[in-house]
Design a protein around this motif. Structure first.
Motif, PDB file in Angstrom:
ATOM      1  N   ALA A  23     -57.775  36.807 -23.311  1.00  0.00           N
ATOM      2  CA  ALA A  23     -57.947  37.913 -22.355  1.00  0.00           C
ATOM      3  C   ALA A  23     -57.054  39.098 -22.711  1.00  0.00           C
ATOM      4  N   LEU A  24     -55.815  38.823 -23.095  1.00  0.00           N
ATOM      5  CA  LEU A  24     -54.918  39.905 -23.511  1.00  0.00           C
ATOM      6  C   LEU A  24     -55.445  40.607 -24.750  1.00  0.00           C
ATOM      7  N   VAL A  58     -55.762  42.696 -14.960  1.00  0.00           N
ATOM      8  CA  VAL A  58     -56.121  41.611 -15.880  1.00  0.00           C
ATOM      9  C   VAL A  58     -55.025  41.432 -16.933  1.00  0.00           C
ATOM     10  N   VAL A  59     -54.524  42.543 -17.471  1.00  0.00           N
ATOM     11  CA  VAL A  59     -53.465  42.463 -18.474  1.00  0.00           C
ATOM     12  C   VAL A  59     -52.201  41.864 -17.867  1.00  0.00           C
ATOM     13  N   ALA A  60     -51.819  42.302 -16.684  1.00  0.00           N
ATOM     14  CA  ALA A  60     -50.599  41.801 -16.044  1.00  0.00           C
ATOM     15  C   ALA A  60     -50.706  40.305 -15.733  1.00  0.00           C
ATOM     16  N   VAL A  61     -51.824  39.870 -15.178  1.00  0.00           N
ATOM     17  CA  VAL A  61     -52.013  38.458 -14.833  1.00  0.00           C
ATOM     18  C   VAL A  61     -52.062  37.609 -16.111  1.00  0.00           C
ATOM     19  N   SER A  62     -52.778  38.103 -17.120  1.00  0.00           N
ATOM     20  CA  SER A  62     -52.862  37.354 -18.385  1.00  0.00           C
ATOM     21  C   SER A  62     -51.492  37.225 -19.038  1.00  0.00           C
ATOM     22  N   VAL A  65     -49.493  34.572 -17.063  1.00  0.00           N
ATOM     23  CA  VAL A  65     -49.981  33.215 -17.358  1.00  0.00           C
ATOM     24  C   VAL A  65     -49.575  32.812 -18.771  1.00  0.00           C
ATOM     25  N   PHE A  66     -49.689  33.742 -19.702  1.00  0.00           N
ATOM     26  CA  PHE A  66     -49.288  33.483 -21.082  1.00  0.00           C
ATOM     27  C   PHE A  66     -47.814  33.087 -21.144  1.00  0.00           C
ATOM     28  N   GLY A  67     -46.963  33.873 -20.521  1.00  0.00           N
ATOM     29  CA  GLY A  67     -45.529  33.599 -20.533  1.00  0.00           C
ATOM     30  C   GLY A  67     -45.180  32.279 -19.877  1.00  0.00           C
TER      31      GLY A  67
END
Length: 187
Positions: A23-24, A58-62, A65-67
């Motif tokens: 997504a990122l 979307v970028v912030a949530v992804s 979640v990634f981190g």
């Protein structure tokens, strides 16, 4: 291995890591273009790249979640002290010698059984080269010359040395200098 990974949450964390990375990548590599149609000549002109609020969310949530999933996987790779202590206590309690007090020999045997069980559990958690080196030392009852590990495995001296350094930094073994070489002792 698959049920353990699912139970521990590692499989879910790995899946979240892959999805959030995708997504990122999609969001950051393909930003939306702002196109302006100008006046009477009807020419289209690209003004720039601007993210809409939805894209920013979307970028912030992804990224979050990634981190979180990357941190979970990184921290889950090494057992905590309480996990090792719990596995040692379980091994001692489950050993046949537990509960018998036939003198000092019984407690030594129980200690050896518990230590061997702990070593086997540690070996099961290791991956690839680390597992090969650790199991080679385990087969030698927890003490082996470093050169013997090289001889017994198909690994180079450099690979064995690097792997032993990694295992030693994690407190799983010690290397003791004896004469011209090192002796590996499992902890």
């Amino acid at each position: 291995m698959f049920p353990n990974a699912l139970r521990d949450g590692r499989l879910v964390a790995a899946a979240l890591l892959v999805v959030s990375t995708f997504a990122l990548g999609v969001q950051l590599l393909n930003p939306p273009e702002l196109v302006v149609a100008g006046g009477d000549d009807a020419a289209l002109e690209t003004v720039g790249y601007y993210f809409r609020y939805r894209d920013a969310i979307v970028v912030a949530v992804s990224a979050a979640v990634f981190g979180a999933s990357a941190a979970f996987l990184a921290l889950d790779a090494y057992p905590s002290d309480s996990e090792e202590k719990r596995s040692l206590e379980t091994a001692v309690a489950d050993s046949p010698e537990a509960g018998t007090s036939d003198g000092p020999g019984a407690s030594e045997s129980a200690d050896e059984t518990a230590r061997r069980t702990r070593w086997e559990e540690t070996a099961a958690r290791l991956a690839d080269t680390e597992r090969i080196v650790y199991e080679t030392a385990l087969e030698a009852d927890g003490e082996i010359a470093q050169r013997e590990i090289v001889e017994r495995t198909d690994l180079s001296k450099a690979t064995v040395s690097r792997t032993l350094s990694n295992l030693e930094s994690r407190g799983l073994l010690d290397r003791e200098r004896r004469g011209m070489g090192n002796v590996v002792v499992l902890q």
